[in-house]
Scaffold this motif. Structure first.
Motif, mmCIF file in Angstrom:
data_model
loop_
_atom_site.group_PDB
_atom_site.id
_atom_site.type_symbol
_atom_site.label_atom_id
_atom_site.label_comp_id
_atom_site.label_asym_id
_atom_site.label_seq_id
_atom_site.Cartn_x
_atom_site.Cartn_y
_atom_site.Cartn_z
ATOM 1 N N ALA A 326 -7.828 -37.913 4.490
ATOM 2 C CA ALA A 326 -8.049 -36.495 4.817
ATOM 3 C C ALA A 326 -6.799 -35.664 4.563
ATOM 4 C CB ALA A 326 -8.480 -36.352 6.271
ATOM 5 N N HIS A 327 -5.872 -36.207 3.762
ATOM 6 C CA HIS A 327 -4.653 -35.491 3.396
ATOM 7 C C HIS A 327 -3.846 -35.098 4.632
ATOM 8 C CE1 HIS A 327 -6.604 -35.406 -0.496
ATOM 9 N NE2 HIS A 327 -7.597 -34.718 -0.005
ATOM 10 N N GLY A 328 -3.695 -36.049 5.557
ATOM 11 C CA GLY A 328 -2.960 -35.785 6.788
ATOM 12 C C GLY A 328 -1.551 -35.308 6.523
ATOM 13 N N LEU A 329 -1.051 -34.447 7.398
ATOM 14 C CA LEU A 329 0.224 -33.765 7.191
ATOM 15 C C LEU A 329 1.408 -34.626 7.642
ATOM 16 C CD1 LEU A 329 -1.846 -31.418 7.032
ATOM 17 C CD2 LEU A 329 -0.112 -29.972 8.125
ATOM 18 N N GLU A 330 2.395 -34.739 6.768
ATOM 19 C CA GLU A 330 3.686 -35.278 7.162
ATOM 20 C C GLU A 330 4.399 -34.230 8.034
ATOM 21 O OE1 GLU A 330 4.722 -38.261 6.651
ATOM 22 O OE2 GLU A 330 3.257 -38.959 5.167
ATOM 23 N N ILE A 331 5.455 -34.657 8.717
ATOM 24 C CA ILE A 331 6.117 -33.755 9.666
ATOM 25 C C ILE A 331 6.663 -32.515 8.957
ATOM 26 C CG2 ILE A 331 8.105 -33.529 11.214
ATOM 27 C CD1 ILE A 331 7.553 -36.420 12.105
ATOM 28 N N GLU A 332 7.229 -32.688 7.762
ATOM 29 C CA GLU A 332 7.766 -31.515 7.061
ATOM 30 C C GLU A 332 6.648 -30.545 6.664
ATOM 31 O OE1 GLU A 332 7.931 -35.031 4.054
ATOM 32 O OE2 GLU A 332 8.203 -34.697 6.220
ATOM 33 N N ASP A 333 5.457 -31.089 6.357
ATOM 34 C CA ASP A 333 4.306 -30.228 6.057
ATOM 35 C C ASP A 333 3.871 -29.469 7.312
ATOM 36 O OD1 ASP A 333 4.157 -31.203 3.413
ATOM 37 O OD2 ASP A 333 3.014 -32.938 4.088
ATOM 38 N N LEU A 334 3.887 -30.165 8.429
ATOM 39 C CA LEU A 334 3.487 -29.541 9.681
ATOM 40 C C LEU A 334 4.414 -28.373 10.013
ATOM 41 C CD1 LEU A 334 1.384 -29.936 11.976
ATOM 42 C CD2 LEU A 334 3.103 -31.298 13.174
ATOM 43 N N ARG A 335 5.700 -28.572 9.835
ATOM 44 C CA ARG A 335 6.652 -27.489 10.117
ATOM 45 C C ARG A 335 6.438 -26.304 9.168
ATOM 46 N NH1 ARG A 335 10.304 -28.632 13.850
ATOM 47 N NH2 ARG A 335 10.858 -30.809 14.324
ATOM 48 N N ALA A 336 6.131 -26.602 7.908
ATOM 49 C CA ALA A 336 5.834 -25.523 6.964
ATOM 50 C C ALA A 336 4.578 -24.765 7.393
ATOM 51 C CB ALA A 336 5.668 -26.092 5.557
ATOM 52 N N GLN A 337 3.604 -25.494 7.899
ATOM 53 C CA GLN A 337 2.389 -24.838 8.398
ATOM 54 C C GLN A 337 2.716 -23.935 9.583
ATOM 55 O OE1 GLN A 337 -0.788 -26.782 10.894
ATOM 56 N NE2 GLN A 337 -1.943 -26.666 8.972
ATOM 57 N N TRP A 338 3.609 -24.382 10.447
ATOM 58 C CA TRP A 338 3.991 -23.544 11.585
ATOM 59 C C TRP A 338 4.572 -22.210 11.108
ATOM 60 C CZ3 TRP A 338 7.078 -27.769 14.758
ATOM 61 C CH2 TRP A 338 6.158 -28.711 15.238
ATOM 62 N N ARG A 339 5.373 -22.250 10.028
ATOM 63 C CA ARG A 339 5.960 -21.005 9.527
ATOM 64 C C ARG A 339 4.868 -20.050 9.039
ATOM 65 N NH1 ARG A 339 9.892 -24.822 7.830
ATOM 66 N NH2 ARG A 339 8.990 -25.053 5.739
ATOM 67 N N GLU A 340 3.833 -20.593 8.395
ATOM 68 C CA GLU A 340 2.724 -19.740 7.956
ATOM 69 C C GLU A 340 1.991 -19.146 9.157
ATOM 70 O OE1 GLU A 340 -1.561 -20.012 5.620
ATOM 71 O OE2 GLU A 340 -0.015 -21.503 5.164
ATOM 72 N N ILE A 341 1.764 -19.960 10.179
ATOM 73 C CA ILE A 341 1.087 -19.472 11.388
ATOM 74 C C ILE A 341 1.926 -18.386 12.059
ATOM 75 C CG2 ILE A 341 0.417 -20.140 13.729
ATOM 76 C CD1 ILE A 341 -0.521 -22.823 12.544
ATOM 77 N N GLU A 342 3.244 -18.584 12.091
ATOM 78 C CA GLU A 342 4.121 -17.583 12.707
ATOM 79 C C GLU A 342 4.043 -16.255 11.965
ATOM 80 O OE1 GLU A 342 8.879 -17.051 13.845
ATOM 81 O OE2 GLU A 342 8.134 -18.934 12.996
ATOM 82 N N GLU A 343 4.000 -16.318 10.636
ATOM 83 C CA GLU A 343 3.895 -15.083 9.850
ATOM 84 C C GLU A 343 2.568 -14.374 10.105
ATOM 85 O OE1 GLU A 343 4.435 -16.146 5.801
ATOM 86 O OE2 GLU A 343 6.507 -16.871 6.087
ATOM 87 N N LEU A 344 1.486 -15.128 10.186
ATOM 88 C CA LEU A 344 0.184 -14.523 10.447
ATOM 89 C C LEU A 344 0.130 -13.921 11.844
ATOM 90 C CD1 LEU A 344 -2.113 -17.203 8.788
ATOM 91 C CD2 LEU A 344 -1.881 -14.823 8.060
ATOM 92 N N ASN A 345 0.683 -14.608 12.823
ATOM 93 C CA ASN A 345 0.694 -14.065 14.188
ATOM 94 C C ASN A 345 1.542 -12.802 14.262
ATOM 95 O OD1 ASN A 345 -1.055 -15.828 15.511
ATOM 96 N ND2 ASN A 345 0.552 -17.320 15.927
ATOM 97 N N ARG A 346 2.637 -12.758 13.493
ATOM 98 C CA ARG A 346 3.467 -11.552 13.463
ATOM 99 C C ARG A 346 2.663 -10.391 12.878
ATOM 100 N NH1 ARG A 346 7.164 -13.183 10.210
ATOM 101 N NH2 ARG A 346 8.361 -14.257 11.830
ATOM 102 N N HIS A 347 1.895 -10.677 11.839
ATOM 103 C CA HIS A 347 1.044 -9.639 11.235
ATOM 104 C C HIS A 347 0.049 -9.097 12.250
ATOM 105 C CE1 HIS A 347 -2.091 -7.779 8.795
ATOM 106 N NE2 HIS A 347 -2.949 -8.651 9.274
ATOM 107 N N TYR A 348 -0.625 -9.978 12.983
ATOM 108 C CA TYR A 348 -1.607 -9.515 13.967
ATOM 109 C C TYR A 348 -0.938 -8.689 15.064
ATOM 110 C CZ TYR A 348 -5.042 -12.660 11.831
ATOM 111 O OH TYR A 348 -5.891 -13.283 10.946
ATOM 112 N N ALA A 349 0.231 -9.151 15.513
ATOM 113 C CA ALA A 349 0.933 -8.427 16.586
ATOM 114 C C ALA A 349 1.356 -7.037 16.117
ATOM 115 C CB ALA A 349 2.146 -9.235 17.047
#
Length: 544
Positions: A326-349
């Motif tokens: 299922a293309h599970g995320l390595e830790i570095e991928d997970l951290r990169a995903q967090w940065r994308e989520i942070e940017e999207l949350n900043r946009h909504y705020a």
């Protein structure tokens, strides 16, 4: 998602699949039907047909049990054993179809019927209306003055392949995909009692009849009425809706999902029926996937679909690293995903949009009960859903210890699809579910009602037992695409059949209350129990 589950879904929904169509000219019909057996793909099936003469389910069982299939080069005893178990699963299920596949067919047919001239109302009835997890077919009730004309029109509808039976007020047909549909056609003034009677269950209706007689009344598909002293004339009482029927019997309205003679009549007598959870009570979804793992959409696309449903939050829980398929995320991928989520949350705020994406993960529970990410990574997540995806054949004791070990981890918030079942595809793994529920209660771990059509896991009985033990539950879709968020209605149906109220459901909390609850140490969550945060904390345990 692909594989046999996809083939089964395609068959139920459209009566065909690409694989079936390709095989049609080369392999007999009886052989092609065996593709519904999970794990039996066209290549393997072709070998069994050509080399062992398998043309039916009986033939398949024979070659699996005799060892003939296992002796084929590259086949082996393990594969033969797995296929025999899959065949037995299909045979146990028989012709029953999962709720999530039958319901869209029923709703589409009802919508088509309502377009017919002279049809005033159409409603789904039977097991489907009560929300049972599998159904033998679809039952519909239509209100129309010209029953025969409606029956003629139904027989001519494009999805109808065969008329199985017909009388002046009822028609049974088989539609594409082999699903049997029974339509009752009644005069408009008889629609409500006819719908109530057709909804069932038989045990519930029998109890109502008994109660009616104690009150000097009769109740049947025509309505509720009082006979004259000589048993002749009948005085029908007004029944504008089902609630009126129950009022005539001195009862509160009993929702269809509870009509199973499992204490609902006694609860209605005492005024103790639960205020069942509804789809509108949910404030978000705590388990969805994105294109980062095996999803079909971006995080933003999933978030916008959630916002369109009126949600205030969404937890992105992509697979962890060990689930490579299922293309599970390595830790570095997970951290990169967090940065994308942070940017999207900043946009909504910045846009003043009251919506938040939660950093989550669906973390694999390893064979020994350990987790696929280290604790320091889990501690940085907003929510952790821990699930079993591998080593599904552990014995009961080992699987139980595996789940209990995961629940003891202070960072595990939710156990995803706790029994691992896939309706019509795979039985639940062997596990002591009572022990799992007890551990969830003790540790403050949430148990998921996974609303995926092929899962509905936890099931209703376990969900009700969990709530009675003070366990919080959540209703998640495990959505891998935006459109799958709508499947939450299936999970809500399971919860309603389990007598659950909003106070029992974690994602019925508003975002501030959810975040406050997630900040609590798990031991404190266990002590407080469901309803301890938010506005709905006075709800009693289900069925009490």
């Amino acid at each position: 998602r692909s594989g046999n589950g996809g083939k089964v879904r395609g068959f139920f929904q459209g009566g065909s699949t690409r694989v079936l169509d390709e095989l049609g000219a080369r392999i007999p019909e009886g052989v092609r039907a065996l593709l519904a057996v999970p794990g039996l793909g066209p290549r393997t099936l072709g070998r069994l047909y050509r080399e062992l003469g398998v043309t039916s389910a009986a033939d398949l069982r024979r070659v699996l049990e005799s060892g003939a299939a296992a002796r084929l080069p590259g086949f082996g005893e393990r594969k033969a054993r797995q296929l025999l178990e899959a065949l037995e699963q299909v045979e146990r299920q028989g012709d029953r179809i999962p709720l999530g596949y039958a319901l869209p067919v029923a709703e589409a047919l009802a919508a088509e019927l309502e377009k017919l001239p002279g049809v005033e109302r159409v409603a789904v009835a039977g097991d489907l209306r009560r929300g049972r997890e599998t159904v033998a077919g679809v039952e519909l009730v239509a209100a129309a003055e010209d029953a025969e004309g409606v029956a003629d029109a139904v027989a001519a509808l494009p999805p109808v392949e065969e008329v199985l039976a017909r009388d002046p007020a009822k028609v049974s047909v088989r539609v594409e995909g082999g699903l049997r549909v029974e339509l009752r056609i009644v005069p408009p003034d008889a629609f409500v009692p006819a719908l109530h009677h057709a909804t069932g269950s038989a045990a519930h209706i029998a109890r109502l009849r008994q109660r009616a007689r104690q009150l000097g009344l009769e109740v049947d598909e025509r309505g509720i009425y009082r006979r004259s002293a000589d048993g002749g004339a009948e005085e029908f009482l007004p029944v504008p809706d089902e609630a009126a029927l129950y009022r005539h019997l001195g009862l509160g309205y009993i929702p269809p999902e509870l009509r199973e003679d499992r204490g609902e009549i006694e609860a209605a007598e005492r005024g103790r029926l639960p205020r069942l959870v509804e789809t509108a009570d949910l404030r978000g979804d705590l388990h969805v996937h994105s294109r980062w793992s095996d999803g079909a959409a971006s995080i933003r696309e999933m978030a916008e679909a959630a916002r369109a449903r009126g949600y205030r939050y969404l937890a992105i829980c992509d697979h962890s690293r060990s689930l490579r398929v299922a293309h599970g995320l390595e830790i570095e991928d997970l951290r990169a995903q967090w940065r994308e989520i942070e940017e999207l949350n900043r946009h909504y705020a910045e846009a003043g949009i009251p919506f938040r994406i939660l950093r989550g993960a669906e973390v694999d529970i390893l064979k020994d009960g350990g987790l696929d990410y280290p604790d320091e990574i889990l501690a940085e997540l907003d929510i952790v859903v821990a699930s079993v995806h591998s080593h599904l054949r552990l014995d009961r004791a080992a699987m139980t210890e595996r789940l209990l070990a995961a629940m003891e981890n202070p960072h595990v918030d939710v156990i995803g699809h706790p029994t691992g079942r896939r309706l019509g595809i795979r039985d639940a793994y062997e596990v002591d579910l009572d022990a799992v529920i007890e551990a969830a209660s003790r540790s403050g771990t949430v148990l998921e009602i996974n609303a995926s059509p092929e899962r509905l896991d936890l099931g209703e009985e376990a969900a009700r037992k969990a709530a009675e033990r003070g366990v919080m539950l959540c209703i998640d879709t495990d959505a891998h695409a935006p459109g799958q968020l709508a499947q939450v209605v299936l999970g809500v149906t399971v919860a309603r059949r389990a007598w659950l109220e909003p106070a029992h459901i974690l994602n019925a909390l508003d975002l501030p209350d959810l975040e406050a609850w997630l900040r609590l140490p798990k031991g404190e969550r266990a002590r407080r129990g469901p309803g301890s945060v938010g506005k709905s904390g006075d709800s009693p345990p289900p069925g009490r």
